[in-house]
Scaffold this motif. Sequence first.
Motif, short mmCIF file in Angstrom:
data_model
loop_
_atom_site.label_atom_id
_atom_site.label_comp_id
_atom_site.label_asym_id
_atom_site.label_seq_id
_atom_site.Cartn_x
_atom_site.Cartn_y
_atom_site.Cartn_z
N THR A 73 1.87 6.67 -6.81
CA THR A 73 0.82 7.60 -7.23
C THR A 73 1.31 9.04 -7.18
O THR A 73 1.06 9.84 -8.10
CB THR A 73 -0.42 7.43 -6.32
OG1 THR A 73 -0.89 6.08 -6.44
CG2 THR A 73 -1.53 8.38 -6.72
N LYS A 74 2.02 9.39 -6.12
CA LYS A 74 2.52 10.76 -6.00
C LYS A 74 3.54 11.08 -7.09
O LYS A 74 3.58 12.19 -7.62
CB LYS A 74 3.13 10.97 -4.61
CG LYS A 74 2.08 10.99 -3.50
CD LYS A 74 2.71 11.34 -2.15
CE LYS A 74 1.63 11.40 -1.07
NZ LYS A 74 2.18 11.77 0.24
N ASN A 92 -5.31 3.74 -9.87
CA ASN A 92 -5.18 4.65 -8.72
C ASN A 92 -6.05 5.89 -8.85
O ASN A 92 -5.91 6.82 -8.03
CB ASN A 92 -3.72 5.05 -8.56
CG ASN A 92 -2.82 3.86 -8.29
OD1 ASN A 92 -3.09 3.07 -7.40
ND2 ASN A 92 -1.76 3.71 -9.08
N GLU A 145 1.09 4.24 -2.85
CA GLU A 145 0.92 5.67 -2.55
C GLU A 145 2.11 6.48 -3.09
O GLU A 145 1.94 7.55 -3.68
CB GLU A 145 0.78 5.87 -1.04
CG GLU A 145 0.57 7.34 -0.64
CD GLU A 145 0.51 7.52 0.87
OE1 GLU A 145 0.51 8.67 1.31
OE2 GLU A 145 0.49 6.50 1.58
N ASP A 194 0.83 -1.21 0.00
CA ASP A 194 0.00 0.00 0.00
C ASP A 194 0.86 1.25 0.00
O ASP A 194 0.55 2.24 -0.69
CB ASP A 194 -0.93 -0.01 1.22
CG ASP A 194 -1.99 -1.10 1.12
OD1 ASP A 194 -2.24 -1.55 -0.02
OD2 ASP A 194 -2.54 -1.50 2.17
#
Length: 691
Positions: free
Chosen positions: A648-649, A683, A645, A641
Amino acid sequence: MQNVMIVGAGKGGTAILKILKESEVLKVSVVIDRNMDAPGVLFAQEEGIKTGEDWRPFLADPIDIIIEVTGNDTVFHELRKSKSQNTILIPGSVAFLVAKIMQEKEELIEKHKNESYQQELIFNAANDGMIVIDKYGKVILFNKRAQEIMGVKSEQAIGKFVVDVIPTTRLPQILETRRIEANQEMVLSNDRKIITTRIPIIEENGTLIGAFAVFKDITEVVNLAEELTDLKEIQTMLQAIIHSSDDAISVVDENGRGILINPAYSRITGLSHDQIIGQPATADISEGESMHMKVLQTRRAVRGVPMRVGPNKREVIVNVAPIIVKGKLKGSVGVIHDMSEIKSLNRELNRARQLIRKLEAKYTFEDIIAQSDEMMLAIEQAKLGAKTPATVLLRGESGTGKELFAHAIHNASDRKYNKFIRVNCAAISETLLESELFGYEEGAFSGAMRGGKRGFFEEANNGSIFLDEIGELPVNTQAKLLRVLQEKEIIRVGGTKPISINVRIIAATNVNLEKGIAKGSFREDLYYRLNRMPIHIPPLRKRKEEIPLLNERLIQKISQDYGRNVEGITPAALHQLMDYDWPGNVRELENILGRAIIFMNYYELLIDVNHLPELKNKKSTNEPSLSYSNDSFVIDRSLSDMMDEYETKIIKQTLLRLNGNKTLTAKTLGLSVRNLYYKLEKNNIEKNSMQ
């Protein structure tokens, strides 16, 4: 012969002693010096001449000349007072001068004797008869050949009037007319016929000092004419052979003068027949030394010597060999190869090789620029892997040069003469990928070719196959690839019969395969099969010291492709390139340099800072601009996870920086476009990033 005493045996006394030693008029009886180790004393002792430390006891001897060489005025005055009236006292300087003059006189006499002897040898060695008379008509020279032809001894002719020796001669008339009579036929009293040339001897001021005649037995002339006729026939045959050659050929005689060239020689050098025949062997050379002269001196052949010939400085390669007949050097023959023709053939050969390389692997390890330790390690690993049949997995970010490594590995292996097949697993749709890789049988699906089709693996049999973007393979295709690695055989789509193959697999990926294993998108057993010899290619930001060399190579390539003449890059622009982190690696560097060259003016030769506007506002960062404080970084979720994240950033940041350009974002992040869209949808990034 007069006796001489030398007082002083230093350098001056020794010099005078050595000069007088060769004299036939003066004899050195004694040498005096206080130092019995003086060089003159030692030399005198070797020659058996008396020596002493004091000159006084020797004045009682019959001494005709005393030479004082000490340079001491006191010694000179004492000698003058003590010597007898019949003894001559000479200072050393005067004695040295007189002795030197005597020596030079003797040398001149000897030189004159040698020259007279040499002249006599030359005249007597000549094959022609020669007679020389003075202005009164008396014979002063009568060589051996003249004696043979005339039947008169030299002693019977020298000093006599020429008419008494040769009644039919016209040399007295030459003294009167002062005119040359060339190639005149004459019959001697012994019924021999000769061909003679008579010439007056006149000084520069016009004074007549005599005349001479040169003559040859006509029988020898006839024989020579017959030999010349035979030689011309041979020469005609040789010319016919040489003129038919496409190679430039030149022949010189034993004196290094041109006697024969062919039309190809004139075509290559640009020099005509008259500019070479009868001229020195250096007449055609514009740069370099004459190989003809070198061969004539050494009597050894030379091959493959580069030089430039003719007014246009034509670049050629020369082979020259000596012409030796019955052990005698008669000249040399040279063959000239035009380098422009050789270079043209080389260009054609290179062009053919390039075409062949386009069908096979194009690059070698020499094409890879490496200076950093990481890159050198990768190359060494790749070279080791090339020597084995093991599967190689190339790992690295997009644009680092994985395909370049794949080409080099194939070309360094024993499979380099077989096919090198390249497959981009992300560029082929999932429905076609399996049939493209493994082939299909006839009727396997609608639209299938009659007779079926061989797949990439069959095409690469006994060679290498490069599977780029291996991380994008569908799971069902991964299973079939695993069978290829394990069993060395394939089964075509729609077929049942296994086909054995011998293929070396080189795989490449820019994604995290371990993460794919964790997600279940990549088979773990296939990973261990592929990862037998992993090679990590470092990103450009970790080997920035290679940027200058990469710039040089890329600018040269791009300029050639675009028809430009860009020579390099300014230090300021290079500094800007060095300060950037290159997320797109070498591919991004090539992209930026290519864009800069396109927008440069044609008169500009160097890439400057103003040609790199896209780098002005970009700063060097070794990591993505994400940070976690100790307070906010809480491990309360799974690693997967947190990685999602973080990913995604990074994607959001890149999309914002590139104004939402998804294609450029995929290239920058080293992803395929299809993979990027998958991550955007997974995402829910696109909606959020566009707000």
